[in-house]
Design a protein around this motif. Structure first.
Motif, mmCIF file in Angstrom:
data_model
loop_
_atom_site.group_PDB
_atom_site.id
_atom_site.type_symbol
_atom_site.label_atom_id
_atom_site.label_comp_id
_atom_site.label_asym_id
_atom_site.label_seq_id
_atom_site.Cartn_x
_atom_site.Cartn_y
_atom_site.Cartn_z
ATOM 1 N N ASP A 102 -7.300 -91.864 -23.786
ATOM 2 C CA ASP A 102 -6.019 -92.412 -23.270
ATOM 3 C C ASP A 102 -5.629 -92.117 -22.025
ATOM 4 O OD1 ASP A 102 -4.867 -90.391 -24.266
ATOM 5 O OD2 ASP A 102 -3.444 -91.283 -25.356
ATOM 6 N N ARG A 103 -6.074 -90.665 -21.229
ATOM 7 C CA ARG A 103 -5.625 -90.334 -20.077
ATOM 8 C C ARG A 103 -6.319 -90.902 -18.893
ATOM 9 N NH1 ARG A 103 -6.350 -84.394 -21.176
ATOM 10 N NH2 ARG A 103 -8.059 -85.438 -21.764
ATOM 11 N N THR A 112 -9.808 -83.764 -8.329
ATOM 12 C CA THR A 112 -10.443 -82.427 -8.794
ATOM 13 C C THR A 112 -9.856 -82.435 -10.366
ATOM 14 O OG1 THR A 112 -10.426 -81.344 -6.704
ATOM 15 C CG2 THR A 112 -10.861 -79.931 -8.652
ATOM 16 N N ALA A 113 -10.749 -82.113 -11.329
ATOM 17 C CA ALA A 113 -10.517 -81.977 -12.738
ATOM 18 C C ALA A 113 -11.451 -80.542 -13.176
ATOM 19 C CB ALA A 113 -11.129 -83.435 -13.434
ATOM 20 N N THR A 114 -11.012 -80.312 -14.314
ATOM 21 C CA THR A 114 -11.510 -79.132 -14.956
ATOM 22 C C THR A 114 -12.384 -79.449 -16.146
ATOM 23 O OG1 THR A 114 -9.885 -77.578 -14.221
ATOM 24 C CG2 THR A 114 -11.327 -76.620 -15.818
ATOM 25 N N ILE A 115 -13.689 -79.316 -15.748
ATOM 26 C CA ILE A 115 -14.605 -79.629 -16.689
ATOM 27 C C ILE A 115 -15.212 -78.502 -17.656
ATOM 28 C CG2 ILE A 115 -16.795 -80.870 -17.338
ATOM 29 C CD1 ILE A 115 -16.490 -82.468 -14.889
ATOM 30 N N LEU A 127 -7.303 -82.932 -16.739
ATOM 31 C CA LEU A 127 -6.951 -83.575 -15.299
ATOM 32 C C LEU A 127 -5.918 -82.677 -15.039
ATOM 33 C CD1 LEU A 127 -6.381 -87.097 -16.358
ATOM 34 C CD2 LEU A 127 -8.339 -86.158 -15.047
ATOM 35 N N PRO A 128 -5.165 -82.523 -13.754
ATOM 36 C CA PRO A 128 -4.236 -81.778 -13.402
ATOM 37 C C PRO A 128 -3.115 -82.300 -14.378
ATOM 38 C CG PRO A 128 -5.272 -82.629 -11.384
ATOM 39 C CD PRO A 128 -5.920 -83.295 -12.708
ATOM 40 N N GLN A 129 -1.996 -81.245 -14.383
ATOM 41 C CA GLN A 129 -0.895 -81.699 -15.219
ATOM 42 C C GLN A 129 -0.138 -82.624 -14.822
ATOM 43 O OE1 GLN A 129 1.103 -78.424 -16.806
ATOM 44 N NE2 GLN A 129 2.427 -79.612 -18.099
#
Length: 187
Positions: A102-103, A112-115, A127-129
């Protein structure tokens, strides 16, 4: 992979258990009046989202898994797949849009996302907070409405509905917490 005792499991640990990868969601240590102590652990499967409640005694050994984290830039979405690019190697990775759940509406072009990877398999996307969004629809500002806990409904440019303070109007940029789906501050 290091083996840890059952009583060393903490929330957030990733374990290899029953042939799958599981994240410890909740851990409570129980010491019954009769018998040995154990850890009651709520696990979530990282591949399919199933949940499992398991008991681990202190003498039980479990495999703790370390996930590799890479920051990657979101490029575009095609046929239910999200395409990310590694900013160092320029390698592109396709991931299921379902990984975000749902995000998903908060993912923006160029973000930029952390995978998290287990070997070559991508397991999750963080995702970034905090993300900047625009308010597209809300009630008009009413003068004198300054009660501390009064919030009004709003619809953001990504379609998400949240509540915002009464002083925020339409077409204003705000910062939204992507984990709690809450207004954080003005942008």
């Amino acid at each position: 992979m290091p083996k840890i005792n059952g009583n060393e499991i903490r929330p957030g640990n990733v374990l290899e258990h029953d042939g799958g990868l599981w994240a410890a969601v909740k851990v409570s240590h129980v010491k019954p009046g009769k018998g040995g102590a154990f850890a009651q652990v709520e696990l979530k499967n990282l591949r399919d989202g199933r949940k499992l409640n398991e008991r681990f005694r202190s003498e039980d050994k479990v495999e703790q898994v370390r996930l590799d984290q890479k920051d990657q830039q979101f490029l575009y979405e095609t046929d239910g797949k999200l395409v990310f690019m590694d900013s160092e190697t320029f390698e592109q990775t396709e991931l299921d849009a379902d990984l975000l759940g749902d995000r998903r509406p908060f993912l923006q072009d160029g973000m930029t996302a952390t995978i998290e990877y287990y070997g070559d398999e991508a397991l999750s996307v963080r995702l970034p907070q905090k993300v900047v969004c625009k308010v597209v629809e809300t009630e008009p500002v009413v003068k004198g409405q300054t009660a501390a806990n009064s919030y009004k409904p709003a619809i953001l440019d990504n379609g998400i509905r949240i509540t915002i303070p009464p002083f925020i109007g339409t077409d204003e940029d705000i910062v939204v917490n992507t984990e709690l789906f809450e207004y954080s501050e003005r942008a």
